[in-house]
Design a protein around this motif. Structure first.
Motif, PDB file in Angstrom:
ATOM      1  N   ALA A 768       3.790  -0.459 -11.638  1.00  0.00           N
ATOM      2  CA  ALA A 768       3.104  -0.671 -10.371  1.00  0.00           C
ATOM      3  C   ALA A 768       3.540  -1.964  -9.692  1.00  0.00           C
ATOM      4  N   ASP A 769       3.703  -3.065 -10.470  1.00  0.00           N
ATOM      5  CA  ASP A 769       4.081  -4.349  -9.864  1.00  0.00           C
ATOM      6  C   ASP A 769       5.475  -4.281  -9.256  1.00  0.00           C
ATOM      7  N   ARG A 770       6.447  -3.689 -10.000  1.00  0.00           N
ATOM      8  CA  ARG A 770       7.803  -3.590  -9.466  1.00  0.00           C
ATOM      9  C   ARG A 770       7.884  -2.614  -8.294  1.00  0.00           C
ATOM     10  N   GLN A 771       7.017  -1.609  -8.304  1.00  0.00           N
ATOM     11  CA  GLN A 771       6.967  -0.721  -7.149  1.00  0.00           C
ATOM     12  C   GLN A 771       6.566  -1.487  -5.892  1.00  0.00           C
ATOM     13  N   ARG A 772       5.576  -2.360  -5.989  1.00  0.00           N
ATOM     14  CA  ARG A 772       5.158  -3.142  -4.819  1.00  0.00           C
ATOM     15  C   ARG A 772       6.268  -4.091  -4.368  1.00  0.00           C
ATOM     16  N   LYS A 773       6.916  -4.761  -5.336  1.00  0.00           N
ATOM     17  CA  LYS A 773       7.990  -5.692  -4.984  1.00  0.00           C
ATOM     18  C   LYS A 773       9.165  -4.937  -4.327  1.00  0.00           C
ATOM     19  N   THR A 774       9.513  -3.796  -4.910  1.00  0.00           N
ATOM     20  CA  THR A 774      10.610  -2.994  -4.351  1.00  0.00           C
ATOM     21  C   THR A 774      10.258  -2.518  -2.941  1.00  0.00           C
ATOM     22  N   ALA A 775       9.018  -2.115  -2.727  1.00  0.00           N
ATOM     23  CA  ALA A 775       8.588  -1.683  -1.394  1.00  0.00           C
ATOM     24  C   ALA A 775       8.708  -2.826  -0.388  1.00  0.00           C
ATOM     25  N   ASP A 776       8.357  -4.066  -0.809  1.00  0.00           N
ATOM     26  CA  ASP A 776       8.493  -5.215   0.100  1.00  0.00           C
ATOM     27  C   ASP A 776       9.953  -5.398   0.508  1.00  0.00           C
ATOM     28  N   VAL A 777      10.863  -5.324  -0.477  1.00  0.00           N
ATOM     29  CA  VAL A 777      12.290  -5.505  -0.183  1.00  0.00           C
ATOM     30  C   VAL A 777      12.788  -4.400   0.759  1.00  0.00           C
ATOM     31  N   LEU A 778      12.367  -3.150   0.506  1.00  0.00           N
ATOM     32  CA  LEU A 778      12.809  -2.037   1.347  1.00  0.00           C
ATOM     33  C   LEU A 778      12.294  -2.173   2.777  1.00  0.00           C
ATOM     34  N   ARG A 779      11.052  -2.621   2.939  1.00  0.00           N
ATOM     35  CA  ARG A 779      10.527  -2.792   4.299  1.00  0.00           C
ATOM     36  C   ARG A 779      11.296  -3.868   5.053  1.00  0.00           C
TER      37      ARG A 779
END
Length: 814
Positions: A768-779
């Protein structure tokens, strides 16, 4: 290139579906088999697959996209933006090959080779780079770290962007040379926009002339200013001369028009004054003609109306008699129809009762079975398989070296026991799932993985197997596959029985079969005509009756109006004679008047034309001619300092100077380009910019747990400095590294391009934590470039956007 819309019509399993995209983030959300991968394949086909291909390529690469429901042709339409201009690619393969590229101008290219060449030019990068880096599947992201060092087209493209080689400057200061080139280039091009070929920021309304730069103006811009200033001055002088010529011509034309109009007014003014009487007589004559025509019509219709009313009254009586007979015939036909319907229903009910008896006999063969029994069997099989999977998760490796030859009984995981002779020279090596037991004559040695829970799992597995055997015996079969078939047969028989019961209940509608048979009654004789024919006859009778009534009422209303106005038909004749006398008198008076001038058919036309010309004459004499003479005087008093011939010579000289400065600027630009290429070679192939971006992305998506990537063996550097080999990384870390590599490479490839990136479920292996971080980078990345992300996870889509493109298996997208 940015994607706007793709339509598959048809393509693989999709008959006709359209997807629309926006700049920035696009999340395509849908379950597996909804068509997400098919959409991506359609985009790739539109961009890279030619419609000219050989049989082997068709069989190996294209045939799988033929529609599954039939047909031999599949097609794709793709709309995209390149540099703000809109392009449309339309292709079809198979039985009908078609290829079109619609250009921004609206022109269409249909040659397959030309289309492929122009699309490749629009894409800029090689096909392998798009397919292997910028269009990444879920499996490709996880394997990126392992496969990165392969030699493919993407490696070549990345090298073109990031590599260089050194050269020897032979003692010359590169910095000094660069400053000298830049100083000369700046002296020429300062405040100049070379792309637009105009001043920087395009100051002013007329290409910077009205509001020019005052400071820092280069020689090129200065020459341009002088050239444009002279051109503007020439435009002013030419405009002055054109205006003076135009006003002189206008004064001459107005004088000529004034004289012609004055002559016309003098000629026709007496005639127009004498036309008033003619207009009054013509209006009176027209009224008399209209009145005469109306009176003639009334005189003709009045006696005919009275005769027609007598006929209609007789016809209405006949129509009423016919209506009574038709209603009686309809009642008899309806009685017959009701009796026949009941008998047909009784026939169907008996057939349904026979069918129900057959289905009851078929279902009796499954006595003792139930849906719950099959449910319990499937649950027991699932428990057994789950326990077996749990045992497989605890892998053990056991090595046993005896002091002397020993016979050992081995029980490994869930496998059957076996015996082996073990010696010091040939020790025992074995693997097991979760638990292993070694038994000799002297001891029993048991090893269990983890915290000791595998013994319980093993017991549960055996217990589940016992339950399965008992349930299979109850069902009466030997295997799970036989049980599935037995369940299917049972379900079919049960469904057929329920359908037969429902069919009989529906027909009877709450009655018993005996009650339905009793309600049929005695036979009723068949009518001569069907109910529908009788109803049509009744409708026709009523329509005719109503029309006759309406006709009679209309005629009575006409007669009533005429009686109120004239009392009787003799008075109509008297009024008609009066109207004829008035018409004749008007005609005689008109003949006494003088005729109209030749070419004029009526007085009204002449009067209108005369008034228009008199108004125009007044406008010229009082407004237009005085104003034109004032403008003529003003222009004569403001003659320019230079003539057009003098300014043309000045402009020729300025153009020569401007062209000289342009050639000087272009030479300096080419010199700078050569210098930059030579300077780039000094930077000896460094990947530092890309590595810095890669390192930054890795730290963002792993919350600083990892900091860098080593391509010597595919290792990853932890924040502690330890390098972990690729094969020891968890699936989540591999996915994070693969995502970081692909995103950083995509950033380099697309840095100067308006391109797109397609990712398939990049967060599926992340916590879950890496999903949020990855989503930030993608946005953040999507703020600069177009991103199309495919996922079947609602939670992943919610991290990226509030409005995903939802697609479903049935094709109803949202």
């Amino acid at each position: 290139m940015q994607l706007q819309k793709v339509r598959l019509h048809p393509f693989a399993g999709l008959a006709d579906r359209t997807y629309e995209f926006v700049s920035g983030m696009n999340v395509v959300l849908g379950p597996n088999e909804a068509g997400k991968s098919t959409m991506v394949n359609g985009i790739l086909c539109a961009l890279f697959e030619s419609t000219t291909y050989k049989k082997r390529h068709w069989e190996n690469s294209l045939e799988r996209y033929v529609p599954r429901g039939g047909g031999d042709t599949f097609g794709v339409s793709l709309e995209c933006l390149v540099g703000g201009a809109s392009y449309r690619i339309t292709k079809s393969w198979g039985g009908e090959r078609r290829c079109e590229l619609t250009l921004p101008s609206g022109q269409v290219v249909r040659s397959a080779d030309d289309v492929d060449q122009q699309v490749a030019s629009l894409l800029r990068l090689k096909r392998g780079t798009w397919q292997n880096i910028l269009v990444a599947s879920q499996s490709a992201i996880s394997s990126t770290l392992k496969d990165f060092d392969t030699d493919g087209e993407e490696t070549s493209d990345l090298a073109q962007i990031l590599r260089s080689s050194a050269f020897d400057t032979d003692g010359v200061s590169i910095e000094k040379l660069e400053r000298a080139i830049n100083d000369q280039l700046n002296a020429v091009s300062s405040r100049w926009d070379s792309a637009a070929e105009r001043p920087e920021k395009d100051k002013g309304k007329e290409k910077g002339i009205e509001n020019p730069w005052k400071r820092g103006v280069g020689t090129l811009l200065d020459a341009w200013y002088e050239h444009e200033r002279l051109r503007n001055e020439l435009s002013v002088v030419e405009a002055h001369e054109r205006n003076l010529d135009a006003i002189n011509q206008q004064v001459s034309e107005l004088i000529c028009e004034r004289d012609k109009l004055q002559s016309y007014v003098n000629k026709y003014e007496p005639i127009v004054n004498a036309l008033k009487e003619r207009q009054g007589l013509e209006l009176k004559l027209e009224s008399a003609k209209t009145n005469e025509k109306r009176l003639r019509e009334i005189q003709s219709k009045w006696p005919l109306h009275e005769s027609e009313l007598s006929r209609l009254e007789k016809s209405l009586t006949t129509s009423e008699d016919e209506h009574g007979g038709l209603r009686k015939e309809l009642s008899q036909a309806q009685a017959y129809q009701e009796s026949a319907s009941k008998r047909e229903k009784l026939k169907l009910a008996k057939q349904a009762e026979e069918k129900l008896g057959e289905e009851k006999k078929n279902f009796a063969a499954f006595k003792g079975l139930s849906t719950q029994l099959f449910h319990d069997l499937k649950a027991a099989i699932a428990d057994r398989d789950r326990h077996a999977a749990s045992m497989a998760a605890g892998k053990l490796q056991v090595r046993f070296v005896p002091e002397s030859d020993t016979k050992v009984s081995i029980k490994a995981g869930l496998k059957d026991s076996r015996e082996e002779m073990v010696t010091r020279a040939q020790p025992l090596h074995t693997e097991a799932d979760g638990i292993v037991t070694l038994t000799t004559d002297e001891f029993k040695f048991e090893v269990e993985s983890g915290d000791g829970r595998f013994s319980a799992i093993k017991d549960k597995h055996e217990s589940a197997q016992v339950s399965i055997s008992e349930l299979l015996s109850t069902v009466g079969v030997a295997s799970a596959d036989d049980a599935k078939k037995r369940e299917t047969d049972y379900s079919i028989a049960k469904t057929n029985l329920e359908r037969a019961e429902t069919a009989l209940e529906t027909i009877l509608s709450g009655q018993t079969l005996a009650e339905l048979a009793s309600s049929c009654g005695d036979d009723v004789s068949a009518p001569e005509r069907k109910t529908e024919e009788i109803n049509n006859a009744i409708l026709t009778n009523r329509e005719k009756h109503n029309q006759q009534q309406a006709d009679g009422e209309a005629k009575r209303a006409d007669i009533k109006i005429w009686e109120e106005e004239f009392e009787n038909q003799d008075a109509v004749l008297d009024r008609l004679l009066d109207a004829r006398k008035q018409k004749q008198d008007c005609e005689q008076d008109l003949k006494k008047l003088p005729p109209l001038p030749e070419g004029i058919e009526n007085a009204e036309v002449l009067e209108v034309e005369f008034n228009l010309r008199r108004i125009r004459l007044t406008e010229i004499k009082e407004e237009e001619l005085p104003n034109a003479r004032n403008q003529q005087s003003t222009l004569n008093a403001t003659e320019p300092d230079h003539t057009t011939k003098e300014l043309t010579d000045f402009i020729t000289e300025a153009e020569s100077n401007y062209s000289l400065e342009k050639r000087r600027f272009e030479s300096l630009v080419r010199l700078k380009e050569v210098f930059e290429k030579m300077k780039d070679r000094l930077d000896s192939g460094t990947l530092d910019p890309w590595m810095q971006r890669l390192s930054q992305t890795i730290q963002q998506v792993t919350s600083d747990q990892y900091t860098d990537l080593s391509f010597d063996g595919g290792g990853v550097t932890r924040s502690s400095g330890i390098v972990i080999p690729h094969e020891l990384l968890s699936m989540g870390t591999k996915a994070s590294m693969g995502f970081s590599i692909r995103l950083s490479m995509a950033a380099h490839f697309l840095e100067d391009l308006d391109g797109f990136l397609i990712l398939d479920d990049p967060m599926v292996d992340l916590d879950a934590d890496r999903q949020r971080k990855t989503a930030d980078v993608l946005r953040d990345f999507a703020e600069q470039k177009q991103v199309i992300l495919l996922t079947c996870h609602e939670a992943h889509a919610a991290l990226l956007t509030d409005s995903p493109l939802r697609i479903t298996r049935d094709g109803e997208d949202q």
